[in-house]
Motif scaffolding. Structure first.
Motif, PDB file in Angstrom:
ATOM      1  N   GLY A   1      41.005   7.680  46.908  1.00  0.00           N
ATOM      2  CA  GLY A   1      40.101   6.541  46.950  1.00  0.00           C
ATOM      3  C   GLY A   1      40.660   5.416  47.804  1.00  0.00           C
ATOM      4  O   GLY A   1      39.936   4.764  48.564  1.00  0.00           O
TER       5      GLY A   1
ATOM      6  N   MET B   1      37.993   3.648  52.422  1.00  0.00           N
ATOM      7  CA  MET B   1      37.489   2.540  53.258  1.00  0.00           C
ATOM      8  C   MET B   1      38.270   2.415  54.572  1.00  0.00           C
ATOM      9  O   MET B   1      37.663   2.354  55.644  1.00  0.00           O
ATOM     10  CB  MET B   1      37.516   1.220  52.475  1.00  0.00           C
TER      11      MET B   1
ATOM     12  N   GLY C   1      32.656  -0.931  47.618  1.00  0.00           N
ATOM     13  CA  GLY C   1      32.605   0.480  48.004  1.00  0.00           C
ATOM     14  C   GLY C   1      31.229   0.877  48.522  1.00  0.00           C
ATOM     15  O   GLY C   1      30.807   2.026  48.357  1.00  0.00           O
TER      16      GLY C   1
ATOM     17  N   VAL D   1      29.406   2.245  51.054  1.00  0.00           N
ATOM     18  CA  VAL D   1      29.748   3.019  52.253  1.00  0.00           C
ATOM     19  C   VAL D   1      28.797   2.742  53.416  1.00  0.00           C
ATOM     20  O   VAL D   1      29.229   2.510  54.543  1.00  0.00           O
ATOM     21  CB  VAL D   1      29.784   4.524  51.921  1.00  0.00           C
TER      22      VAL D   1
ATOM     23  N   SER E   1      32.730  11.181  48.110  1.00  0.00           N
ATOM     24  CA  SER E   1      33.317  10.025  48.792  1.00  0.00           C
ATOM     25  C   SER E   1      34.835  10.114  48.738  1.00  0.00           C
ATOM     26  O   SER E   1      35.514   9.889  49.730  1.00  0.00           O
ATOM     27  CB  SER E   1      32.886   8.721  48.124  1.00  0.00           C
TER      28      SER E   1
END
Ligand code: ASP
Length: 432
Positions: A56, A60, A149, A151, A278
């Motif tokens: 995680g 990003m 988060g 996306v 993700s």
């Protein structure tokens, strides 16, 4: 001669042992230990949680740097064409997936003869309006989008930056061109840096895999599957069918199956245990690199796919809605079936690829179709087991689209410059 059992040489041997075997051992050991120990195995949950967090933490930064690098390597017109192809591919495969899920479930009729659990009628959720989902793509604060988060919003910012960088590098002004080159080199360096961290994180994967799977098995147990065996069979069966369709698509585009799955197996295994497309992004991006796909394609198609393209989830939503109807003894009309397809597809666009997202989509679909919410509780009991397979299917679908689109775009595959040139297709790509 170095001592074969010294910690250093053991560590080196561990590093050299192929990742997929290490993950497979972790998976099998996790199933056995989880089933043998049962509920108390949850004490090792933090070992799995660490793996999910490590992945995680990379999502990003990875989306931002690969997208800026990818977009600034191609012209905006090219980006538009790639985007269109990727989008079309996602739409067609998702529609196919939900149809397969529905059809197989209608044929097998899971849930008939079961009675809904007696407790309270839960409230279903309504899908957010499409306008809101679309508006959310444009963030009013890019940093907030990152923290949340979101996306699609982060992709929007990174694409804008990538286009600006392209313009800088092509500028008439020497100063802008120079600064553009400088920034471009920095972004290239950042991409390498993130992938180096991904490689490091993957060395922890076998332990993470072991813990994640042991906890699911310990918590769910095989007994829970009993009454829902048919639904599980339908979902897993339809996913196998969907993967067979992917193979046909790859063959039709003359993509080497061996090399595709050789690279795809790591993200497939990661998706299976983390239940998050993700979260699997760092691993699937690395796999796309290993397939030789240019970042101009995968930096865009993979994060987009992790958010909007969920073939496995579509299968699950279709099959589970039929299950819910059967348990409550309702007959689904054609109009309701169409609603299921539409709501299923729309709900998947606004929902991120995180564990359990499909269950939320299911409640939306069930409430839109006007069915009773009670049987959803039955499905929730085994959701983790279904989530594993559907997430794996979701990630495979994203990779198939990525690989196929790269094949049809000149210069988007390393080791093969001409689209349609099968000979160059299986050459070794730069390993990462
Ligand atoms: N866990 C899935 C994914 O991350 C979404 C779902 O729950 O179906 O793709």
């Amino acid at each position: 001669m170095a001592d074969q059992t010294s910690p250093l040489s053991l560590w080196r041997r561990y590093l050299e042992f192929p990742l997929i075997y290490k993950m497979a051992i972790g998976l099998l050991a996790g199933v056995v230990v989880g089933l043998a120990v049962g509920e108390p195995i949850t004490v090792i949950a933090p070992l799995g949680e660490v793996f999910v967090r490590l992945l995680g933490m990379l999502v990003m930064p990875l989306i931002i740097v690969t997208l800026i690098a990818g977009v600034s390597a191609i012209t905006p017109a090219r980006l538009g064409r790639i985007g269109f192809k990727v989008f079309l591919f996602y739409l067609v495969t998702s529609a196919f997936a939900i149809t397969v899920g529905l059809a197989l479930a209608l044929a097998v009729a899971p849930g008939t003869g079961l009675s809904p659990p007696g407790d309270a009628e839960e409230e279903g959720e309504d899908p957010p309006p499409v306008s809101e989902t679309l508006l959310d793509i444009v963030p009013d604060n890019p940093f907030a989008a990152m923290v949340e988060g979101n996306v699609l919003a982060v992709m929007f910012v990174a694409i804008a930056a990538g286009i600006a960088l392209t313009l800088m590098r092509g500028s008439d002004e020497a100063r802008l061109r120079e600064l553009g080159e400088f920034l471009r080199r920095g972004v290239d360096g950042a991409v390498e840096l993130v992938f180096l961290v991904v490689r490091g994180v993957l060395q922890y994967a076998p332990i993470g895999v072991f813990a994640l799977i042991a906890v699911v098995m310990g918590e769910t147990g095989v007994e829970a599957l009993g009454p829902l065996a048919k639904l599980t069979g339908v979902v897993y069966g339809a996913i196998v069918l969907q993967i067979a369709v992917y193979v046909l698509i790859l063959l039709a585009f003359r993509v080497g199956i061996g090399r595709f799955f050789g690279a795809a197996k790591d993200p497939m295994a990661t998706a299976f245990v983390t239940r998050s497309s993700s979260g699997t992004l760092p691993v699937s991006s690395r796999a796309a690199e290993r397939m030789g796909v240019h970042e101009g394609v995968y930096s865009f198609s993979l994060p987009l796919g992790a958010t909007i393209n969920m073939d496995g989830t579509a299968i699950y939503v279709g099959a589970a809605t039929v299950f819910v109807a059967n348990v409550s003894g309702a007959e689904l009309t054609l109009a309701e079936l169409v609603t299921v397809v539409l709501v299923g597809v729309l709900a998947s666009i606004g929902t991120a690829g995180v564990p359990g997202a499909g269950l939320i989509m299911l409640t939306m679909t069930v409430s839109q179709a006007g069915l009773s919410m009670a049987p959803v509780a039955l499905v929730a009991g085994i959701d983790a087991i279904l989530d594993m397979a559907r997430t794996m299917c979701n990630v495979t679908g994203d990779l198939v689209a990525t690989r196929v689109v790269a094949r049809t775009e000149p210069g988007m595959l390393r080791g093969s410059e001409t689209p349609g040139d099968a000979a160059g297709d299986d050459s070794e790509a730069t390993p990462s």
